[in-house]
Scaffold this motif. Structure first.
Motif, PDB file in Angstrom:
ATOM      1  N   ASN A 134     -19.053 -34.106  19.905  1.00 56.99           N
ATOM      2  CA  ASN A 134     -17.625 -33.792  19.894  1.00 56.99           C
ATOM      3  C   ASN A 134     -17.082 -33.471  18.502  1.00 56.99           C
ATOM      4  OD1 ASN A 134     -17.420 -34.282  22.717  1.00 56.99           O
ATOM      5  ND2 ASN A 134     -17.220 -36.470  22.324  1.00 56.99           N
ATOM      6  N   ALA A 135     -17.984 -33.266  17.520  1.00 61.21           N
ATOM      7  CA  ALA A 135     -17.513 -32.921  16.173  1.00 61.21           C
ATOM      8  C   ALA A 135     -16.813 -31.567  16.183  1.00 61.21           C
ATOM      9  CB  ALA A 135     -18.681 -32.914  15.192  1.00 61.21           C
ATOM     10  N   LYS A 136     -15.770 -31.465  15.386  1.00 60.16           N
ATOM     11  CA  LYS A 136     -14.993 -30.226  15.321  1.00 60.16           C
ATOM     12  C   LYS A 136     -15.284 -29.406  14.070  1.00 60.16           C
ATOM     13  CE  LYS A 136     -11.183 -32.005  18.128  1.00 60.16           C
ATOM     14  NZ  LYS A 136      -9.731 -32.260  18.208  1.00 60.16           N
ATOM     15  N   SER A 137     -15.803 -30.081  13.040  1.00 57.37           N
ATOM     16  CA  SER A 137     -16.090 -29.357  11.805  1.00 57.37           C
ATOM     17  C   SER A 137     -17.145 -30.092  10.997  1.00 57.37           C
ATOM     18  CB  SER A 137     -14.819 -29.175  10.965  1.00 57.37           C
ATOM     19  OG  SER A 137     -14.310 -30.437  10.558  1.00 57.37           O
ATOM     20  N   ILE A 138     -17.705 -29.353  10.035  1.00 57.22           N
ATOM     21  CA  ILE A 138     -18.645 -29.922   9.069  1.00 57.22           C
ATOM     22  C   ILE A 138     -18.032 -29.751   7.684  1.00 57.22           C
ATOM     23  CG2 ILE A 138     -20.777 -29.356   7.843  1.00 57.22           C
ATOM     24  CD1 ILE A 138     -22.193 -29.108  10.470  1.00 57.22           C
ATOM     25  N   ILE A 139     -18.063 -30.819   6.885  1.00 59.99           N
ATOM     26  CA  ILE A 139     -17.553 -30.771   5.517  1.00 59.99           C
ATOM     27  C   ILE A 139     -18.739 -30.757   4.556  1.00 59.99           C
ATOM     28  CG2 ILE A 139     -16.243 -32.005   3.749  1.00 59.99           C
ATOM     29  CD1 ILE A 139     -14.565 -33.205   6.030  1.00 59.99           C
ATOM     30  N   LYS A 140     -18.802 -29.731   3.710  1.00 55.59           N
ATOM     31  CA  LYS A 140     -19.826 -29.657   2.675  1.00 55.59           C
ATOM     32  C   LYS A 140     -19.438 -30.610   1.547  1.00 55.59           C
ATOM     33  CE  LYS A 140     -22.137 -26.382  -0.429  1.00 55.59           C
ATOM     34  NZ  LYS A 140     -22.175 -24.977  -0.896  1.00 55.59           N
ATOM     35  N   VAL A 141     -20.377 -31.443   1.123  1.00 53.10           N
ATOM     36  CA  VAL A 141     -20.113 -32.431   0.076  1.00 53.10           C
ATOM     37  C   VAL A 141     -20.385 -31.798  -1.278  1.00 53.10           C
ATOM     38  CG1 VAL A 141     -20.701 -34.740  -0.761  1.00 53.10           C
ATOM     39  CG2 VAL A 141     -20.783 -34.244   1.689  1.00 53.10           C
ATOM     40  N   SER A 142     -19.603 -32.184  -2.278  1.00 53.86           N
ATOM     41  CA  SER A 142     -19.751 -31.603  -3.610  1.00 53.86           C
ATOM     42  C   SER A 142     -21.149 -31.841  -4.171  1.00 53.86           C
ATOM     43  CB  SER A 142     -18.708 -32.194  -4.562  1.00 53.86           C
ATOM     44  OG  SER A 142     -18.958 -33.573  -4.769  1.00 53.86           O
ATOM     45  N   ALA A 143     -21.559 -30.981  -5.092  1.00 48.86           N
ATOM     46  CA  ALA A 143     -22.912 -31.032  -5.653  1.00 48.86           C
ATOM     47  C   ALA A 143     -23.227 -32.366  -6.298  1.00 48.86           C
ATOM     48  CB  ALA A 143     -23.088 -29.894  -6.657  1.00 48.86           C
ATOM     49  N   SER A 144     -22.201 -33.075  -6.760  1.00 49.26           N
ATOM     50  CA  SER A 144     -22.433 -34.379  -7.400  1.00 49.26           C
ATOM     51  C   SER A 144     -22.980 -35.409  -6.426  1.00 49.26           C
ATOM     52  CB  SER A 144     -21.132 -34.895  -8.018  1.00 49.26           C
ATOM     53  OG  SER A 144     -20.166 -35.137  -7.015  1.00 49.26           O
ATOM     54  N   LYS A 145     -22.833 -35.121  -5.134  1.00 48.73           N
ATOM     55  CA  LYS A 145     -23.355 -36.022  -4.109  1.00 48.73           C
ATOM     56  C   LYS A 145     -24.467 -35.319  -3.331  1.00 48.73           C
ATOM     57  CE  LYS A 145     -20.761 -39.687  -4.635  1.00 48.73           C
ATOM     58  NZ  LYS A 145     -21.328 -41.026  -4.944  1.00 48.73           N
ATOM     59  N   SER A 189     -27.339 -36.057  -2.586  1.00 52.06           N
ATOM     60  CA  SER A 189     -28.221 -36.845  -1.711  1.00 52.06           C
ATOM     61  C   SER A 189     -27.678 -36.879  -0.287  1.00 52.06           C
ATOM     62  CB  SER A 189     -28.373 -38.275  -2.241  1.00 52.06           C
ATOM     63  OG  SER A 189     -27.117 -38.919  -2.307  1.00 52.06           O
ATOM     64  N   TYR A 190     -26.473 -36.308  -0.077  1.00 50.84           N
ATOM     65  CA  TYR A 190     -25.870 -36.275   1.253  1.00 50.84           C
ATOM     66  C   TYR A 190     -25.853 -34.857   1.782  1.00 50.84           C
ATOM     67  CZ  TYR A 190     -24.596 -40.958  -0.080  1.00 50.84           C
ATOM     68  OH  TYR A 190     -24.667 -42.250  -0.493  1.00 50.84           O
ATOM     69  N   ALA A 191     -26.145 -34.720   3.069  1.00 51.24           N
ATOM     70  CA  ALA A 191     -26.214 -33.384   3.673  1.00 51.24           C
ATOM     71  C   ALA A 191     -24.818 -32.812   3.895  1.00 51.24           C
ATOM     72  CB  ALA A 191     -26.986 -33.456   4.988  1.00 51.24           C
ATOM     73  N   PHE A 192     -24.027 -33.502   4.673  1.00 49.64           N
ATOM     74  CA  PHE A 192     -22.662 -33.058   4.950  1.00 49.64           C
ATOM     75  C   PHE A 192     -21.953 -34.159   5.734  1.00 49.64           C
ATOM     76  CE2 PHE A 192     -25.520 -31.122   8.139  1.00 49.64           C
ATOM     77  CZ  PHE A 192     -25.073 -31.747   9.288  1.00 49.64           C
ATOM     78  N   ILE A 193     -20.677 -33.926   6.019  1.00 53.02           N
ATOM     79  CA  ILE A 193     -19.876 -34.859   6.809  1.00 53.02           C
ATOM     80  C   ILE A 193     -19.438 -34.143   8.084  1.00 53.02           C
ATOM     81  CG2 ILE A 193     -17.728 -36.211   6.913  1.00 53.02           C
ATOM     82  CD1 ILE A 193     -17.885 -36.465   3.864  1.00 53.02           C
ATOM     83  N   THR A 194     -19.590 -34.792   9.217  1.00 56.66           N
ATOM     84  CA  THR A 194     -19.021 -34.238  10.447  1.00 56.66           C
ATOM     85  C   THR A 194     -17.671 -34.892  10.691  1.00 56.66           C
ATOM     86  OG1 THR A 194     -20.096 -35.890  11.872  1.00 56.66           O
ATOM     87  CG2 THR A 194     -21.281 -33.834  11.475  1.00 56.66           C
ATOM     88  N   LYS A 195     -16.777 -34.135  11.322  1.00 60.70           N
ATOM     89  CA  LYS A 195     -15.400 -34.607  11.480  1.00 60.70           C
ATOM     90  C   LYS A 195     -14.912 -34.334  12.899  1.00 60.70           C
ATOM     91  CE  LYS A 195     -10.809 -33.891   9.386  1.00 60.70           C
ATOM     92  NZ  LYS A 195     -10.074 -33.092   8.375  1.00 60.70           N
TER      93      LYS A 195
END
Length: 331
Positions: free
Chosen positions: A298-309, A311-317
């Protein structure tokens, strides 16, 4: 055809609440105190407003059976080591135990949040099913309420849930809260103590849950992962994207690769299983378990995380719910 008789509303109320306790513990016992039936279980304690009181304890399952189909005035009488329940032409004898043999925790004082909207109940029901305790670490089995949000994490992901209700830092076991939410209706009040939290439903039933011991359960602080300044860009998730994740997950052994033009089981588009996509300008990889976990449900969007992080792929929202996924390493 004979007309079905109207059930007794009082016994129906007791039975429906007792059945919640029985879902938590089929051997649960009932005691009476302070105008309530009290049913302690390993998960939590159920408090049910009651218009009669006994000085003994009986099995919750026996009381439900005695009230089954009750459609008239009833009486409940103590008789030595038994309790007699009578209504209409029916009479049930329930074995009893001394009240003192069953420890029943008193309810928390009513000094907390009241008059809650149905949002809290709906949000918790919607999100808790996506938070299974996958790791053996104790902190993966708890949810932390803090302010107007709640956090959860395991070894690979972290979740932030917007509850809309302010709470001090509070750790609850996920399985306990999920068990309590089997109760129908909405939570209308929330009170706590140093060791418990009590949820009150609109029909007056209360379920009191024990807190996880924060001196032994060292849950990592997830809040820094969700601050807006770390969010670089946001991309809308379409049904085609979600279908692609689900399809590829059925073939992936451990990792799913996400590239600007496809989602697949390998970084090379010509290898493995792939689905061509548009609108996700990412180059990363995630654990296939993250898809199965519910991070993309049911995710509506993906948030790209800044280059400083990185080690993380992305955030789902999605509404009231954000999931941060760890960038998987190739294996």
């Amino acid at each position: 055809m004979a007309k079905k008789k109207q059930l007794n509303e009082e016994t129906e109320y007791y039975s429906s609440a007792l059945k919640i306790a029985l879902k938590l513990d089929k051997e649960a016992m009932v005691v009476w105190s302070g105008g309530c039936m009290i049913v302690p279980t390993a998960t939590g304690t159920v408090h049910i407003p009651c218009q009669f009181e006994l000085n003994v304890a009986v099995k919750a399952s026996d009381l439900v059976k005695a009230f089954k189909g009750c459609n008239s005035t009833f009486t409940v009488i103590e008789q030595h080591t038994q309790v007699c329940v009578e209504w209409g032409n029916k009479r049930a004898l329930l074995n009893s135990k001394p009240k003192i043999s069953v420890y029943a925790r008193p309810r928390d004082d009513q000094s907390g949040q009241s008059g809650l909207t149905p949002q809290l109940t709906a949000v918790l029901r919607d999100t808790l099913k996506d938070l299974p305790a996958r790791s053996e670490e104790a902190w993966s089995q708890v949810i932390k309420f803090d302010g107007y949000v709640a956090y959860w994490t395991d070894r690979r992901t972290a979740a932030q849930i917007t509850t809309g209700v302010w709470m001090p830092p509070t750790l609850l076991w996920v399985k306990d809260l999920r068990g309590a939410l089997q109760k129908e209706g909405d939570i209308v009040a929330l009170f706590g103590s140093a060791t418990t939290v009590t949820f009150y439903w609109q029909d007056g039933v209360a379920i009191q849950l024990p807190l996880a011991d924060d001196s032994t359960v060292k849950m990592p602080d997830c809040s820094p992962f969700f601050v807006p300044e770390l969010h670089e860009a946001e991309y809308v998730l379409t049904e085609e994207h979600l279908d692609a994740f689900e399809y590829v997950a059925g073939f992936a052994e451990q990792l799913i690769y996400i590239e600007p033009t496809f989602i697949g089981t390998a970084q090379d588009m010509d290898s493995g299983t792939t689905v061509t996509t548009e609108g996700l300008p990412l180059s990363t990889q995630i654990f296939v378990d993250s898809v199965k976990l519910g991070a993309l449900k049911n995710a509506k969007s993906i948030i790209k995380v800044s280059a400083s992080k990185n080690s993380y792929a992305f955030i789902t929202k999605r509404d009231n719910f954000m999931f941060i996924l760890t960038r998987a390493r190739r294996v």
